[in-house]
Design an enzyme around this catalytic site. Structure first.
Site, PDB file in Angstrom:
ATOM      1  N   LYS A  34     -32.677  -5.279  23.496  1.00  0.00           N
ATOM      2  CA  LYS A  34     -32.675  -3.809  23.430  1.00  0.00           C
ATOM      3  C   LYS A  34     -31.629  -3.354  22.419  1.00  0.00           C
ATOM      4  CE  LYS A  34     -32.373   0.290  26.451  1.00  0.00           C
ATOM      5  NZ  LYS A  34     -32.132   0.800  27.820  1.00  0.00           N
ATOM      6  N   SER A  66     -35.730   4.086  29.745  1.00  0.00           N
ATOM      7  CA  SER A  66     -35.497   4.033  28.322  1.00  0.00           C
ATOM      8  C   SER A  66     -35.830   2.678  27.679  1.00  0.00           C
ATOM      9  CB  SER A  66     -34.029   4.355  28.033  1.00  0.00           C
ATOM     10  OG  SER A  66     -33.176   3.368  28.578  1.00  0.00           O
ATOM     11  N   SER A  93     -33.960   2.761  34.036  1.00  0.00           N
ATOM     12  CA  SER A  93     -34.504   2.353  32.731  1.00  0.00           C
ATOM     13  C   SER A  93     -34.939   0.905  32.604  1.00  0.00           C
ATOM     14  CB  SER A  93     -33.493   2.637  31.632  1.00  0.00           C
ATOM     15  OG  SER A  93     -33.553   3.988  31.296  1.00  0.00           O
TER      16      SER A  93
HETATM   17  N1  GLN Z   1     -34.515   8.326  32.769  1.00  0.00           N
HETATM   18  C1  GLN Z   1     -33.142   8.396  33.127  1.00  0.00           C
HETATM   19  C2  GLN Z   1     -32.382   9.288  32.160  1.00  0.00           C
HETATM   20  O1  GLN Z   1     -32.984   9.770  31.270  1.00  0.00           O
HETATM   21  C3  GLN Z   1     -32.528   7.034  33.208  1.00  0.00           C
HETATM   22  C4  GLN Z   1     -32.243   6.451  31.890  1.00  0.00           C
HETATM   23  C5  GLN Z   1     -31.611   5.107  32.009  1.00  0.00           C
HETATM   24  O2  GLN Z   1     -31.654   4.466  33.064  1.00  0.00           O
HETATM   25  N2  GLN Z   1     -30.977   4.690  30.951  1.00  0.00           N
HETATM   26  O3  GLN Z   1     -31.218   9.492  32.283  1.00  0.00           O
END
Ligand code: GLN
Length: 491
Positions: free
Chosen positions: A79, A159, A183
């Site tokens: 990532k 994400s 995410s």
């Molecule tokens: N969807 C969540 C956010 O936008 C979690 C994102 C994540 O876990 N990095 O904050």
């Protein structure tokens, strides 16, 4: 013969040791798969084929010398939130354009010491803020799954969208990911892959671009539970460079697999039943309960009464920490610099042009909830709610060993379907953020298909550092539902 890209990490590892194929052949097969798919899926925002081939050749030398390192010769995707020495690392933000770190994150360092090979950097939401990979500066990542008889491009979740999409499409054997509010688990659910967010403190955060430091954790996305156990074993461990990393020995996760779950107590939190949740999510959940009953586990209803406050509290705590973490991007130290008449206008121009809309929204909310006069009303209150959420889990774990819930309130949605409505997007995290707020380990396992022909996941949550029980319980779902098939290749 099975195609090399269809192997699991476990099978590839064994095949490499038995010299059935070389690390270079395995790597080349994945580079070809990326070449064929990336224009359609946009899973890698920076493929690194030359580096991959060089790493594979070095691995073949070690294999010839009898190396049995845990991930020797295994090609992975990383990532773009993990710093990689000399390889552009941007968190998929314009503001980090051209940033080439001088060092690797602890997690990637450990992966390379375990013999793994880097295929490239994976697309994700900008600074990991999002649930659909639509906030990336590098464009949307596409889910290799499509609805039956329908060509609408679907999101891979976020994400860690690139991580999930590339693993599901067989472009890499496994991928690193991070999870601040879901995410790892939500994209895993949307793509038919296995994603584990370990206990807070299990993997070092050193060298991972920070989003919300009290919530961020790294973990793997893979196609099987065994692969998840193998990869987490290589990623986890104590790191003195991260003050929140915990000095607890890393168990041999793979060795804990294959045990039955007779007598294991499974908790079903009654508050995880959302109004308007599609009937098929409830059906999957009931199916999961049945699988555990058939496997001899005990089912108990439990209550997590503060669940409904988790999402609003998360969307105060996470932006607050993000606004503070992102203050460092000022055009002076790294990445993009947009000139101005003086230093203040240079800061302003850089931040205005460097950050995307969702990141700006979070910085504004975070700055607001931390500002004098609002700090007590918002930030402190959210922290108190966080304690209550943690206490709910502590109480539940007096009665049960693991909790079983849906991972998401629905299957993968279409690109553009929710991107105009932040609240609808945030609701995707409803079953996952509680786990980050409490610092617990959680895993999403493929649990069958939706009526649309796309994957659905079930989530398991365990006590701190009880990842072994999580893996053991996850195998029950995997054995009953089967490993998700490779999505039909349309690219
Ligand atoms: N969807 C969540 C956010 O936008 C979690 C994102 C994540 O876990 N990095 O904050």
């Amino acid at each position: 013969m099975t195609e090399l890209t269809d192997l699991t990490i476990a099978a590839a590892r064994d095949g490499l040791r038995e010299k059935k194929f070389s690390a270079r052949e395995l790597t080349d097969a994945h580079i070809d798969a990326i070449d064929a798919a990336n224009a359609a899926l946009n899973a890698f925002n920076l493929p690194t084929p030359d580096k991959a081939r060089a790493m594979a050749d070095a691995s073949d030398v070690r294999l010839a010398n009898g190396s049995t390192a845990a991930l020797e010769g295994i090609p992975l995707g990383i990532k773009d939130l993990f710093c990689t020495e000399g390889v552009r690392t941007t968190a998929c933000s314009h503001i980090l354009d051209g940033f080439e770190p001088g060092y690797d994150s602890t997690v990637t360092t450990q992966l390379w010491s375990a013999g793994a090979i880097m295929l490239g950097k994976l697309n994700c939401d900008e600074f990991a803020m999002g649930s659909s990979n639509e906030t990336s500066f590098y464009g949307d990542c596409v889910n290799p799954w499509r609805r039956t008889g329908d060509e609408t491009p679907l999101v891979p979740g976020g994400s860690s969208g690139g991580s999930a999409s590339s693993v599901a499409a067989h472009l890499c054997l496994g991928a690193t990911a991070t999870d601040t509010g879901g995410s790892i688990r939500q994209p895993a659910a949307f793509t038919g892959t296995v994603g584990i967010k370990p206990t807070y403190g299990r993997c070092s955060r050193w060298g991972i671009v920070a989003f919300a430091s009290s919530l961020d954790q790294a973990g793997p996305i893979t196609r099987t539970v065994r692969d998840s156990a193998i990869m987490l074993g290589a990623m986890a461990g104590h790191d003195p460079k991260d003050g929140t990393s915990v000095n607890v020995p890393v168990p041999d996760y793979e060795a804990t697999l294959g045990q039955d779950v007779k007598g294991l107590k499974i908790g079903i939190p009654k508050e995880y039943r959302m109004e308007g949740m599609p009937a098929e999510i409830e059906e999957r959940w009931q199916q999961g309960i049945k699988w555990y009953e058939d496997a001899g586990a005990e089912i108990h209803e439990v209550s997590l009464p503060h669940t409904k406050y988790a999402l609003p509290a998360y969307y105060i705590v996470a932006p607050a920490e993000a606004s503070s973490n992102l203050a460092r991007y000022d055009g002076v130290r790294y990445g993009l610099r947009v000139p101005g008449d003086d230093i203040v206008s240079m800061y302003e121009n850089t931040r205005a042009q460097g950050f995307g809309g969702e990141v700006k929204r979070r910085v504004l909310i975070g700055t607001y909830v931390l500002s004098a006069g609002y700090y007590d009303a918002y930030y402190l209150k959210a922290q108190r709610v966080r304690t209550l959420i943690k206490q709910d889990f502590d109480k539940a774990f007096e009665k049960v060993d693991v909790l079983l819930t849906p991972t998401t309130p629905g299957p993968a949605f279409g690109i553009g379907e929710k991107s105009g409505d932040p609240i609808a997007m945030y609701l995707n995290d409803i079953f996952t953020v509680t786990v980050n707020m409490a610092g617990l380990p959680g895993i999403s396992v493929p649990a069958g298909m939706s009526s649309e022909g796309t994957p659905l996941g079930l989530q398991l949550i365990a006590k701190p550092f009880d990842e072994p029980t999580l893996f053991r319980a996850a195998e029950v779902i995997e054995n009953a539902a089967g490993i998700a098939p490779r999505p039909e290749r349309w690219w």
